[in-house]
Design an enzyme around this catalytic site. Structure first.
Site, PDB file in Angstrom:
ATOM      1  N   GLY A  15      -2.260  -0.333   4.979  1.00 28.23           N
ATOM      2  CA  GLY A  15      -1.518  -1.027   5.696  1.00 28.23           C
ATOM      3  C   GLY A  15      -1.730  -0.444   7.059  1.00 28.23           C
ATOM      4  N   GLY A  33       0.712   4.605   3.901  1.00 33.03           N
ATOM      5  CA  GLY A  33      -0.692   4.004   3.171  1.00 33.03           C
ATOM      6  C   GLY A  33      -1.738   3.617   4.104  1.00 33.03           C
ATOM      7  N   TYR A  45      -3.264   4.475  14.396  1.00 34.27           N
ATOM      8  CA  TYR A  45      -3.560   5.273  15.342  1.00 34.27           C
ATOM      9  C   TYR A  45      -2.976   6.985  14.733  1.00 34.27           C
ATOM     10  CZ  TYR A  45       1.251   5.535  16.713  1.00 34.27           C
ATOM     11  OH  TYR A  45       2.802   5.536  16.670  1.00 34.27           O
ATOM     12  N   TYR A  96       3.320  -3.754  18.645  1.00 36.23           N
ATOM     13  CA  TYR A  96       2.481  -3.358  17.907  1.00 36.23           C
ATOM     14  C   TYR A  96       2.670  -3.796  16.426  1.00 36.23           C
ATOM     15  CZ  TYR A  96      -0.232  -0.001  15.205  1.00 36.23           C
ATOM     16  OH  TYR A  96      -1.201   0.907  14.193  1.00 36.23           O
ATOM     17  N   HIS A 140       5.294   1.086   4.183  1.00 36.04           N
ATOM     18  CA  HIS A 140       6.167   1.782   5.508  1.00 36.04           C
ATOM     19  C   HIS A 140       6.241   0.563   6.186  1.00 36.04           C
ATOM     20  CE1 HIS A 140       5.105   5.808   3.899  1.00 36.04           C
ATOM     21  NE2 HIS A 140       5.933   6.320   4.911  1.00 36.04           N
ATOM     22  N   ASN A 170       1.847  -2.997  13.608  1.00 39.12           N
ATOM     23  CA  ASN A 170       2.305  -2.263  12.552  1.00 39.12           C
ATOM     24  C   ASN A 170       3.740  -1.698  12.496  1.00 39.12           C
ATOM     25  OD1 ASN A 170       0.087  -2.276  11.030  1.00 39.12           O
ATOM     26  ND2 ASN A 170      -0.832  -0.271  11.492  1.00 39.12           N
ATOM     27  N   TYR A 171       4.413  -2.157  13.686  1.00 34.94           N
ATOM     28  CA  TYR A 171       5.765  -1.815  14.046  1.00 34.94           C
ATOM     29  C   TYR A 171       6.567  -2.915  13.918  1.00 34.94           C
ATOM     30  CZ  TYR A 171       4.504   2.955  15.314  1.00 34.94           C
ATOM     31  OH  TYR A 171       4.186   4.108  15.370  1.00 34.94           O
ATOM     32  N   SER A 223       0.823  -1.093   0.035  1.00 43.38           N
ATOM     33  CA  SER A 223      -0.025  -0.136   0.041  1.00 43.38           C
ATOM     34  C   SER A 223       1.077   1.206  -0.052  1.00 43.38           C
ATOM     35  CB  SER A 223      -0.901  -0.046   1.023  1.00 43.38           C
ATOM     36  OG  SER A 223      -1.698   1.153   1.345  1.00 43.38           O
ATOM     37  N   SER A 270       5.932  -6.015   3.019  1.00 39.62           N
ATOM     38  CA  SER A 270       5.037  -5.633   1.781  1.00 39.62           C
ATOM     39  C   SER A 270       6.005  -5.386   0.576  1.00 39.62           C
ATOM     40  CB  SER A 270       4.557  -4.351   1.956  1.00 39.62           C
ATOM     41  OG  SER A 270       5.202  -3.172   2.112  1.00 39.62           O
TER      42      SER A 270
END
Length: 538
Positions: free
Chosen positions: A180, A177, A187, A471, A111, A473-474, A108, A117
């Site tokens: 993602g 993006g 957040y 998290y 990042h 996303n990290y 996306s 990705s």
């Protein structure tokens, strides 16, 4: 070849070398398959497909790689990059990848902290959603359909063009993006008022492993629950999200103030830990720590430790100053520190651009600098004592100025009101803040990676445990990975899965086992399927 972020054995590398050597024919077959299935003309399709034979291949690959650690010559490259424009083209990519035994990586905004990705150590293709970039607000219902390739900046700008009364609680950086971000929960500066980005998703269009296009009703509530917080790349390709727009005032207030150790930074931050989660929902103050050089430093190396307190307040400055005087006078905030702006201009500010920058800049998907880094995250349920904080600052002084960063994101407010089972993201009531730290690895990589490990060990007594939280996303592959081929056991995947999702991980595995039992959509930390017959033994 040393691969510090992916623990790969010599035998595995030999297998991968064999696979890569034999995959050229696979990629040719894949392209032929796409061309054959496409309803468009061959020249039209060719503009959406990039192989190493194309002069524009490198530009297409690098377009949204935002961690430069994965642009090195030793990083595996995709056999094909596809930038589809239609749903049928995405369906064809899935069909042809299955037919030719190529793995798909779905991109996306690019990042991913670990390049999940756009990097794989088995033959793979990138499905890049950049062309699914439409935002369609509906002010009558206060909703919007958002394409899977839209960035935060594009979303914010398109909403602002339609109305000044609504926004969306997405991320801080304009070029991240949305697809993602929502896939991992997501957040931004309004989470204390409205929760996560994924909390505001009310429908989606998902293309599953069979190539079927499913909305919320068709996919069912279990799968709809799973795609809003489990991380991308496990259940299918989300080509669009339907989201609630949220009310924002015509005027909001922002500030960014700096406090050094000489300005009582440690005691100010110590107080922040307790008060930031208890502020009114309309107020968010996050903190960023960094080392600078200053001639006024008393240290021989002239370094100073500085904490940046930056804020969005959904209201005017007079009201903000009253709150600060009552609840956080230690910061010493004054009117001159604050700026009253529109919500869209605040989003420019939190993209780290000058406040007066025209909002059209948010449409630029590549405006921000890219860095070479390793990061990781933690959550806290109690304040870190002064002595513990001083130890963290000591770690920061170990690296050159501008090469290590701390971020502290407070929770509370609406975040504490939502059950921890509402989405896969489980960090709700009782959590004070999230810690994100990262180090630049463009130079002295080995030592800086070791620094990340060392400070990670140091933080252990001060953050959550059993399991230690992180998290999704990290992403952090140091916590564990799936097997690159074949099955991954529940026990193996739990090493990282429980840290991201706590007990919600079990539900995710059950859903994956039904939705994608052959594990077509996969990466190093995708949700693995487990044979349903094994659940009774767990």
């Amino acid at each position: 070849m040393e691969l510090p972020t992916r623990q790969i054995s010599l035998s595995f590398l030999l297998v991968i070398s064999t696979l890569l050597f034999s995959s050229a024919s696979n990629s040719d077959e894949f392209v032929q398959c796409l061309t054959k299935l496409s309803k468009e003309s061959a020249p039209t399709v060719s503009k959406l497909i990039f192989t190493p034979k194309n002069s524009s291949y490198n530009a297409a690959l690098l377009y949204s790689i935002n961690n430069l650690r994965f642009t090195r010559p030793t990083t595996p490259k995709p056999r094909v990059i596809i930038t589809p424009t239609t749903e049928s083209q995405v369906q064809s990519v899935i069909y042809c990848a299955k037919k030719t035994n190529l793995e798909i990586r779905i991109r996306s905004g690019g990042h991913s902290f670990e390049g999940l990705s756009y990097v794989s150590y088995v033959p793979f293709v990138i499905l890049d959603l950049r062309n699914f970039n439409q935002v369609t607000p509906d002010l009558r219902s206060a909703t919007a359909w958002v394409g899977g390739g839209v960035t935060n900046g594009e979303l914010y700008y398109r909403i602002s063009q339609a109305t000044s009364d609504y926004g969306f609680p997405s991320g801080l950086w304009g070029n991240v993006g949305v697809g993602g971000l929502i896939s991992g929960g997501g957040y931004g500066m309004m989470r204390r008022k409205y929760g996560l980005s994924a909390d505001q998703v009310i429908d989606a269009k998902l293309i599953d492993v069979h190539g079927k296009i499913l909305d919320r009703k068709a996919m069912g509530e279990d799968l709809f629950w799973a795609i809003r917080g489990s991380g991308g790349g496990s259940f299918g390709v989300v080509i669009a999200w339907k989201v609630n727009l949220v009310r924002v005032p015509r005027t909001v207030t922002v500030f960014r103030v700096y406090r050094s150790l000489a300005q009582n930074m440690t005691n100010i931050f110590y107080k922040w830990q307790s008060v930031a989660p208890r502020f009114p929902k309309e107020l968010d103050i996050r903190c960023n720590g960094q080392i600078f050089l200053s001639e006024n430093s008393t240290r021989p190396d002239k370094k100073i430790m500085v904490m940046n307190f930056e804020s969005l307040y959904l209201g005017r400055v007079d009201s903000l100053l009253k709150v600060m005087k009552q609840q956080f006078p230690e910061l010493g905030l004054v009117r001159e520190d604050c700026f009253e702006v529109s919500w869209i201009q605040a989003m420019v500010f939190f993209t780290n651009l000058p406040l007066e920058t025209p909002p059209e800049v948010l449409l630029n998907r590549t405006i921000l600098n890219r860095i070479d880094f390793k990061g990781r995250s933690d959550f806290t349920t109690k304040p870190i004592p002064i002595k513990g904080l001083e130890g963290i600052w000591d770690f920061m002084f170990q690296l050159p100025n501008g090469t290590a960063f701390l971020q502290f994101t407070p929770f509370g407010g609406r975040m504490s009101e939502i059950p921890d089972t509402a989405l896969p993201f489980p960090y709700r009531a009782g959590y004070l803040y999230m810690i994100n730290l990262y180090a630049l690895t463009d130079e002295d990589e080995a030592n800086r990676l070791q620094w990340v490990r060392n400070i990670d060990d140091y933080l252990a007594p001060y953050v959550t445990s059993n399991p230690r939280s992180a998290y999704v996303n990290y992403a952090n592959l140091w916590m564990g990975t799936n097997n690159p081929r074949g099955k991954t056991s529940y026990a193996q995947a739990s090493k990282w899965g429980k840290r991201y999702f706590k007990n919600n991980f079990d539900r995710l595995v059950r859903i994956k086992s039904k939705a994608d039992p052959d594990n077509f959509f996969r990466h190093e930390q995708s949700i693995p399927p487990i044979s349903l017959s094994l659940w009774s033994d767990m």
